[in-house]
Motif scaffolding. Structure first.
Motif: not given
Length: 354
Positions: A48, A51, A53, A73
């Motif tokens: 995450r 990415g 996030f 993101p």
């Protein structure tokens, strides 16, 4: 095509809990790397952060040499496929796939062509007008993959995408995803807690535990030459037998083998496929508890006198039965003292067995 560089990345949550602790990893162009570990090992948190996030507490993340650590993101050249599919149920398949391209104000003709192409790529040609709730779980996951691929990301991120599927569908989809990844030559980071997925899909496996990496290497190396007891026990099935080394020989109450390491307590690690069973010859080293016939091979569950349970993979299960006494003949093994590897690998050539 792109490279991914993760440098000393950490994530500290409330209460000083380190979900990820100073992890560094270099992923080559077109490589598929699996983050493998139990729940709470930090693998999904690390994904995450790649990415966008989650934000790292420390460290940096770069794609093709460009620092993306603080980018949101939508500004990163990544595409993420979640376990939950995360499809919009009020849209049909076409609109689910076209949404990102519409936000980028691509021409209608280009959007149509790219939707058709990506549906063909994931084996869903002609499904563009279907509502997502009309699709099976496997088809929904294909749509989720297509939605990430249609934006042509440099890095594909997969967060346990097959966890909610049944075994046969999971096996088929992972083969299809691997085929697509190889065809597109897209750099991929894949999170899983399933060792079979990691072993069958990855160019390299990163085994994680408590937010740190225990071992990073090719699947066959991680399986055959684990560096720690945790890796040895987490990848595949492993027999652990506690004993002592005295004058170059490992000794257990039931059996002994030569082991050229310093005297002291040792844990012997033996794969079931490297543990042969032989006639007891009057000396019962282990007792058969159960025999499972898988058709292509058998698995014999045994007990040592101190209650330790071990397993042996045999070519033919018919000669073995519960209550039978057998001798043990390990053909290959490793030895650990605490968390330090002292000796050997656990690879062994197949042998003819009873």
């Amino acid at each position: 095509m792109a490279t991914l560089s993760i440098h000393a990345v950490s994530k500290i949550f409330a209460g000083d809990t380190a979900a990820v602790d100073a992890v560094s990893l270099e992923i080559a162009d077109g490589e598929l790397v699996c983050l493998l570990g139990p729940s709470g090992s930090g693998k999904s948190t690390l994904l995450r952060m790649v990415g966008g996030f989650e934000q790292p507490t420390a460290g940096s993340i770069a794609i093709d040499g460009q620092d993306v650590t603080r980018l949101p993101p939508e500004q990163r050249p990544t595409g993420m496929v979640f376990q939950s599919h995360a499809l919009w149920s009020h849209m049909n398949v076409f609109n689910n796939l076209a949404f990102g391209l519409k936000l980028r104000r691509r021409p209608k003709g280009e959007i149509r062509d790219r939707v058709e192409a990506v549906l063909d790529l994931v084996g869903l040609k002609g499904y563009d007008r279907r509502m997502t709730h009309e699709l099976s779980g496997g088809q929904q996951q294909r749509v989720a993959l297509a939605r990430s691929l249609i934006l042509e990301p440099k890095i594909l991120l997969l967060d346990e995408p097959f966890a909610s599927l049944d075994q046969h569908l999971r096996e088929r989809l992972r083969e299809e995803v691997r085929d697509i990844q190889l065809r597109l030559k897209i750099t991929t980071l894949f999170v899983t807690h399933g060792q079979d997925e990691a072993l069958s899909m990855a160019d390299r496996i990163v085994v994680m535990r408590n937010g740190r990496t225990e071992q990073t290497d090719r699947p066959e190396v991680v399986y055959r030459n684990p560096l720690t007891p945790f890796v040895a026990g987490f990848i595949g099935t492993m027999n652990f037998i506690e004993g002592r080394v005295e004058t170059g020989r490992f000794r257990h109450a039931d059996f002994a083998v030569d082991l050229p390491v310093a005297d002291g307590p040792v844990t012997l690690a033996v794969r079931p496929e490297a543990l042969d069973l032989v006639p007891a010859d009057g000396v019962r080293q282990a007792t058969v508890n159960r025999v499972t016939d898988f058709g292509t091979h058998g698995l014999v569950d045994l007990s040592l006198s101190d209650g330790t349970r071990i397993k042996s993979l045999v070519r033919r299960p018919e000669p073995f039965h519960p209550g039978q006494g057998v001798g043990l003949k390990p053909r290959a093994f490793a030895a650990f003292r605490d968390t330090v590897k002292l000796y050997g690998a656990i690879d062994a050539e197949p042998a003819d067995q009873h």
